[in-house]
Motif scaffolding. Structure first.
Motif, PDB file in Angstrom:
ATOM      1  N   ALA A 452       0.813  -1.216   0.000  1.00 22.30           N
ATOM      2  CA  ALA A 452       0.000   0.000   0.000  1.00 22.30           C
ATOM      3  C   ALA A 452       0.846   1.265   0.000  1.00 22.30           C
ATOM      4  N   ILE A 453       1.864   1.327   0.842  1.00 23.26           N
ATOM      5  CA  ILE A 453       2.672   2.543   1.004  1.00 23.26           C
ATOM      6  C   ILE A 453       4.090   2.220   0.556  1.00 23.26           C
ATOM      7  N   VAL A 454       4.443   2.666  -0.648  1.00 25.29           N
ATOM      8  CA  VAL A 454       5.718   2.264  -1.254  1.00 25.29           C
ATOM      9  C   VAL A 454       6.735   3.388  -1.322  1.00 25.29           C
ATOM     10  N   ASN A 455       6.320   4.638  -1.164  1.00 21.60           N
ATOM     11  CA  ASN A 455       7.250   5.755  -1.281  1.00 21.60           C
ATOM     12  C   ASN A 455       7.945   5.977   0.057  1.00 21.60           C
ATOM     13  N   TYR A 456       8.740   4.983   0.462  1.00 23.61           N
ATOM     14  CA  TYR A 456       9.285   4.927   1.819  1.00 23.61           C
ATOM     15  C   TYR A 456      10.448   3.940   1.759  1.00 23.61           C
ATOM     16  N   LEU A 457      11.670   4.403   2.044  1.00 25.47           N
ATOM     17  CA  LEU A 457      12.837   3.550   1.854  1.00 25.47           C
ATOM     18  C   LEU A 457      12.792   2.315   2.733  1.00 25.47           C
ATOM     19  N   ARG A 458      12.223   2.417   3.912  1.00 21.50           N
ATOM     20  CA  ARG A 458      12.158   1.229   4.774  1.00 21.50           C
ATOM     21  C   ARG A 458      11.343   0.116   4.107  1.00 21.50           C
ATOM     22  N   THR A 459      10.256   0.478   3.422  1.00 22.06           N
ATOM     23  CA  THR A 459       9.470  -0.529   2.702  1.00 22.06           C
ATOM     24  C   THR A 459      10.334  -1.222   1.660  1.00 22.06           C
TER      25      THR A 459
END
Length: 509
Positions: A452-459
């Motif tokens: 769902a939330i991909v604009n996040y380096l941890r993901t």
């Protein structure tokens, strides 16, 4: 048989999985395909110190486990950074560059060939037989043979509002704020309309206003992001039991933690006056006073949302995110206090204006842009910048074709009756409904059909960990001997920059 891997992309997602793959056995060579320098994608490929990460150093790491690798890396180079600090993006880009070079050295010492191909991948041809090889076709017509393909495409295609799409050929319209060198090239006397008011619009405003340009931010929501002082992983995860652990969409919404997060956000005191500027002042004051307890739930909520909704249908996932629109768009995607204070400064100087609504029409003329607002008033601007986000990368299969078509930064190759392939729980693709899992993986933004939330380096780093783990088991039979890997040998390794020179190196515009 040793395997040849092609990684499509060379940004932070690609580097995160690359540094893990070079430690795996049974790999002959790894090619990264990207026209930009390794590690310097859209998010971190900047040298402008005005641009901070919107996530703290604790979660802006290529390794999602343990203490932040970014914090350790910067500390070893004399940057006194705490886990909760928001660091300049160029430091993260150079961190990715150095981790890539370190891993490249280790790979070469182990006999793994490494090359970056400075081109774009446009198609992945299916294997002609089980155990055969894929063909990764580049925009220059070159074809790379691969036993495994990892799609690590970033966010590159601007989401241009329909209002201005007919004017894309006009040089006075920028489809995206990035690279920001195009913003600093505008005359300092320019009047600039920035479409959008969220993260990329804030970036554009900070860069443009810094040199005295007059900027107007206009969006449909007329709202700026919320303000926080950190985004870190919780020391003791709360793991609250959901009130309703049922299925997807509305029924299972609380299983994601979003309901609890929304309740927490609503406890924040409301501003005393309406309007985006009053809300910015109010939330900046709360952040400065340390009164933003919701911020310490954000990292945990993102992880939980991604995990809980992975098996949901896209419609159910979209529905639960839409139901919590403000917590997701304003609070999960909030800005550092430093950026909020800069916005306040530019608003006070009146070099920045927050429009009350979105334009109803835009007309290009010899003297610039005539903009009509919903109330019938008009404004005149020299330039327009679209800062309305990016379209997620797509990979589609067209009817009658045994190939995967990838989109580029300025086009969408998913046309006609094309469909997106299924993404399995192991982040692998099925090119045909009910078909076998291919040795094609999606990571980071490319994994949006399941994440769902991909604009996040941890993901992306979590994806890299899970995908690389699939290369540590038994190596499947390869038909590599039946087809050359690619035209020509891998090149000799280039000189590796020192720590100092790497920090000074800027991205290619």
């Amino acid at each position: 048989m040793e395997r040849d891997i092609v990684i499509v992309g060379a940004g932070a997602t690609a580097i995160s999985v690359f540094v893990r793959l070079v430690e795996c056995d049974g790999i002959a060579g790894i090619r990264l395909v990207d026209p930009r320098p390794a590690g310097l994608g859209t998010a971190f490929g900047t040298t402008d110190p005005a641009l901070l990460c919107n996530t703290s150093a604790d979660v802006t790491s290529l390794d999602p486990e343990g203490a932040s690798d970014l914090v350790a890396h910067l500390a070893s180079r004399g940057w006194p950074v705490a886990p909760g600090d928001f660091v300049p993006r160029f430091l993260v880009g150079q961190y990715c560059r150095e981790r890539y070079q370190d891993a490249r050295r280790r790979a070469l010492a182990r006999g793994i060939r490494v090359e970056q191909v400075r081109a774009r991948a446009v198609t992945v041809e299916a294997r002609s037989a089980p155990g055969g090889r894929y063909g990764v076709v580049l925009d220059d017509g070159t074809r790379l043979g691969a036993d495994d393909v990892l799609l690590c495409q970033g966010l590159e295609r601007p989401n241009v509002p329909a209002l201005v799409r007919p004017h894309l050929a006009d040089p006075r319209l920028l489809a995206s704020p990035y690279p920001v060198g195009r913003l600093t090239a505008l005359p300092t006397s320019a009047r600039v309309l920035v479409l959008g008011s969220k993260l990329s619009a804030v970036d554009a405003a900070l860069v443009l206003c810094r040199d005295g340009r007059n900027v107007t931010l206009a969006s449909r929501s007329s709202q700026l992001p919320a303000v926080r002082t950190r985004l870190v992983r919780p020391v003791h995860p709360r793991d609250e039991a959901p009130a309703d652990p049922g299925g997807a969409g509305g029924a299972g919404g609380d299983a994601t933690g979003l309901d609890a997060f929304a309740r927490h956000v609503r406890r924040q005191p409301a501003p005393g006056a309406p309007g985006a500027r009053a809300r910015l002042d109010h939330e900046a004051a709360l952040a400065a006073a340390g009164q933003v307890p919701w911020q310490d739930r954000v990292a945990e909520v993102i992880d939980r949302v991604n995990e809980v909704t992975a098996d949901w249908s896209p419609a159910d996932r979209a529905a639960v995110l839409a139901r919590h629109g403000e917590p997701v768009s304003r609070y999960i995607s909030s800005i550092p206090l430093r950026n909020a204070r800069l916005l306040q400064h530019h608003l006070a100087k009146e070099t920045l204006v927050l429009a009350d609504g979105f334009p109803s029409s835009v007309t290009a003329g010899p003297g610039g842009w005539r903009v009509r607002w919903a109330d019938g008033s008009e404004g005149h601007f020299d330039h327009i910048v679209c800062a309305t986000g990016f379209l997620r990368p797509t990979a589609v299969v067209r009817p009658g074709e045994a190939a995967l078509h990838l989109d580029g930064p300025g086009e969408d190759r998913g046309v006609g009756e094309a469909r997106e392939p299924e993404v399995t729980g192991r982040l692998r693709l099925r090119l045909a409904p009910g078909g076998p899992e291919e040795r094609i993986w999606v990571l980071g933004p490319s994994a949006h059909p399941r994440t769902a939330i991909v604009n996040y380096l941890r993901t992306a780093a979590l994806h890299a960990r899970d995908v690389a783990a699939q290369f540590t088991g038994p190596t499947p039979t390869s038909a590599a001997a039946t087809e050359p890997a690619a035209p020509g040998p891998y090149p000799a390794p280039a000189p590796v920059p020192t720590a100092v020179s790497a920090l000074q190196e800027g991205p290619t515009p």
